[in-house]
Motif scaffolding. Structure first.
Motif, short mmCIF file in Angstrom:
data_model
loop_
_atom_site.label_atom_id
_atom_site.label_comp_id
_atom_site.label_asym_id
_atom_site.label_seq_id
_atom_site.Cartn_x
_atom_site.Cartn_y
_atom_site.Cartn_z
N PRO A 17 10.58 4.67 8.63
CA PRO A 17 8.85 3.86 8.38
C PRO A 17 7.90 4.49 9.09
N GLN A 18 7.96 4.86 10.03
CA GLN A 18 6.98 6.23 10.69
C GLN A 18 6.68 7.18 9.38
N LEU A 19 7.87 7.47 8.79
CA LEU A 19 7.18 8.86 8.08
C LEU A 19 6.63 7.56 6.51
N THR A 20 7.55 6.68 6.27
CA THR A 20 6.69 5.93 5.16
C THR A 20 5.38 5.74 5.13
N GLN A 21 4.90 5.10 6.15
CA GLN A 21 3.35 4.93 6.88
C GLN A 21 2.80 6.02 6.82
N ARG A 22 3.03 7.03 7.04
CA ARG A 22 2.51 8.68 6.72
C ARG A 22 2.35 9.30 5.20
N ALA A 23 3.04 8.76 5.30
CA ALA A 23 3.43 8.83 3.20
C ALA A 23 1.99 7.99 3.11
N VAL A 24 1.75 7.17 2.98
CA VAL A 24 0.99 5.76 2.40
C VAL A 24 -0.06 6.42 2.82
N GLY A 25 -0.59 7.44 4.27
CA GLY A 25 -1.78 7.66 5.09
C GLY A 25 -2.17 8.33 3.65
N GLY A 26 -1.34 9.37 3.89
CA GLY A 26 -1.73 10.52 3.07
C GLY A 26 -2.16 10.16 1.39
N GLY A 27 -1.40 9.03 1.44
CA GLY A 27 -1.79 9.46 -0.51
C GLY A 27 -2.94 8.43 -0.51
N ILE A 28 -3.10 7.58 1.15
CA ILE A 28 -4.93 6.66 0.76
C ILE A 28 -5.82 7.83 1.00
N ARG A 29 -5.66 8.98 1.71
CA ARG A 29 -6.82 10.11 1.84
C ARG A 29 -6.77 11.00 0.97
N ALA A 30 -5.99 11.02 0.39
CA ALA A 30 -5.72 11.57 -1.31
C ALA A 30 -6.37 11.24 -2.27
N LEU A 31 -6.92 10.11 -2.08
CA LEU A 31 -7.78 9.73 -2.90
C LEU A 31 -9.40 10.14 -3.18
N ILE A 32 -9.58 10.76 -2.76
CA ILE A 32 -11.17 12.03 -1.75
C ILE A 32 -10.95 12.59 -2.69
N PRO A 33 -10.31 13.78 -2.57
CA PRO A 33 -10.12 14.72 -3.53
C PRO A 33 -9.80 14.37 -5.02
N LEU A 34 -9.37 13.72 -5.49
CA LEU A 34 -8.79 13.11 -6.25
C LEU A 34 -9.76 13.04 -7.35
N GLN A 35 -11.29 12.14 -6.84
CA GLN A 35 -12.17 11.38 -6.78
C GLN A 35 -12.81 12.15 -7.62
N ALA A 36 -13.55 13.48 -6.79
CA ALA A 36 -14.13 14.77 -6.50
C ALA A 36 -13.24 16.04 -7.63
N ALA A 37 -11.88 15.69 -8.02
CA ALA A 37 -12.23 16.18 -8.87
C ALA A 37 -11.80 16.09 -10.29
N LEU A 38 -12.11 14.52 -10.61
CA LEU A 38 -12.96 13.41 -11.73
C LEU A 38 -14.21 13.74 -11.73
N ARG B 197 7.21 -0.99 1.44
CA ARG B 197 8.49 -0.61 2.56
C ARG B 197 8.30 0.38 3.38
N GLU B 198 6.62 0.17 4.24
CA GLU B 198 6.85 0.76 5.27
C GLU B 198 6.69 0.75 6.14
N ALA B 199 7.07 -0.80 6.24
CA ALA B 199 7.35 -1.30 7.56
C ALA B 199 8.95 -1.78 7.76
N GLN B 200 9.94 -1.44 6.65
CA GLN B 200 11.13 -1.19 6.46
C GLN B 200 12.07 0.24 6.18
#
Length: 298
Positions: free
Chosen positions: A247-268, A184-187
């Motif tokens: 759309p702007q805040l949804t795109q930011r949410a996607v970006g935050g979710g992508i970056r959150a992979l890093i601490p998740l990988q580290a936690a695993l 939904r990031e574009a709409q």
């Protein structure tokens, strides 16, 4: 004669270079679940993962070039800054390079990388806009972690893959939630996906922090701290998008979710008893955040 800066930026946008920092942690977390220190096979898995990830980015924009011409005309292909044929050739070349690197790590790694490559191409060319799309993307991330495990311990690849599955499932669950938001990031216009992603983040944090492989000592403390960092990275942009699904805040949410992979990988990795592997990964998070201000990860 060196390429023009504008051409380099166009390729950086096409390949989402700011998201590259979310890739090495897959293989390193996989190595940790295999119970081995990172070695040559892990390095080859990281290289294979980076190539296959970038292949997916190039192929994604090639497949979406007509849609992007309407919704995102500034993207490299519809704007004419990168030729469609060049993007497709890059996808093919990067896929071949990724498979070659995996083959150098052994047959089990090549089999896993082949499944990963097939999933990436199926997602971009056929599944992306179907109900199976988020599941395919989640499977790709899960396979990437398993790739790290099988490449690190090729002599015990079956056992390593089995031990990697719980962590791979958690990584896949996070990816499933992020992908659902990204649709939904574009709409914009829907609060349900970011709300579901918030709930998924909380559940994943509890699952990771609640069952460390070494329940006492540095590993447990590191796991708890990294789970907190994971939640903090993902939760705030999800909450903003839920309150105002523009759309702007949804795109930011996607970006935050992508970056959150890093601490998740580290936690695993920390949960698997490898805090020395986990903690350096966190240093990638501020780098990814700064670079995302110049090149969008979505």
């Amino acid at each position: 004669m060196s390429p023009r800066p504008g051409r380099l930026r166009a390729w950086a946008e096409l390949l989402r270079v700011s998201a590259l920092f979310t890739v090495p942690g897959d293989a390193l977390a996989g190595a940790a679940t295999a119970g081995r220190a990172p070695g040559r096979g892990t390095a080859l898995a990281v290289g294979a993962s980076l190539c296959l990830y970038e292949a997916g980015m190039a192929l994604n924009d090639w497949a979406d070039r007509d849609t992007d011409a309407v919704e995102r005309p500034h993207r490299p292909l519809p704007s004419g800054r990168v030729a469609p044929g060049a993007a497709l050739a890059a996808a093919g070349g990067l896929t071949a390079a990724g498979l070659a690197l995996a083959a150098a790590a052994g047959r089990p790694a090549l089999v896993t990388a082949g499944a990963l490559a097939g999933t990436v191409w199926a997602y971009d060319l056929a599944l992306k806009n179907t109900p199976a799309g988020p599941v395919a993307m989640a499977a790709a991330r899960a396979l990437d972690l398993v790739l790290g495990a099988t490449a690190t311990a090729p002599a015990d690849a079956r056992g390593a893959a089995r031990r990697a599955l719980p962590s791979a499932a958690l990584l896949g669950a996070h990816t499933l939630a992020v992908t659902a938001v990204s649709r939904r990031e574009a709409q914009g216009g829907s609060a349900l996906p970011p709300l579901a992603a918030l709930a998924a983040t909380a559940a994943i944090s509890r699952a990771v922090a609640g069952r460390p492989a070494r329940p006492q000592g540095v590993g447990a403390s590191a796991t708890a701290g990294l789970c907190a960092a994971y939640g903090a990275t993902a939760a705030r942009p999800y909450a903003h998008a839920a309150l105002n699904p523009s759309p702007q805040l949804t795109q930011r949410a996607v970006g935050g979710g992508i970056r959150a992979l890093i601490p998740l990988q580290a936690a695993l990795a920390a949960r698997a008893g490898a805090p020395a592997t986990a903690l350096p990964l966190v240093a990638l998070l501020p780098i990814a955040r700064r670079l995302s201000r110049k090149v969008s990860p979505t």
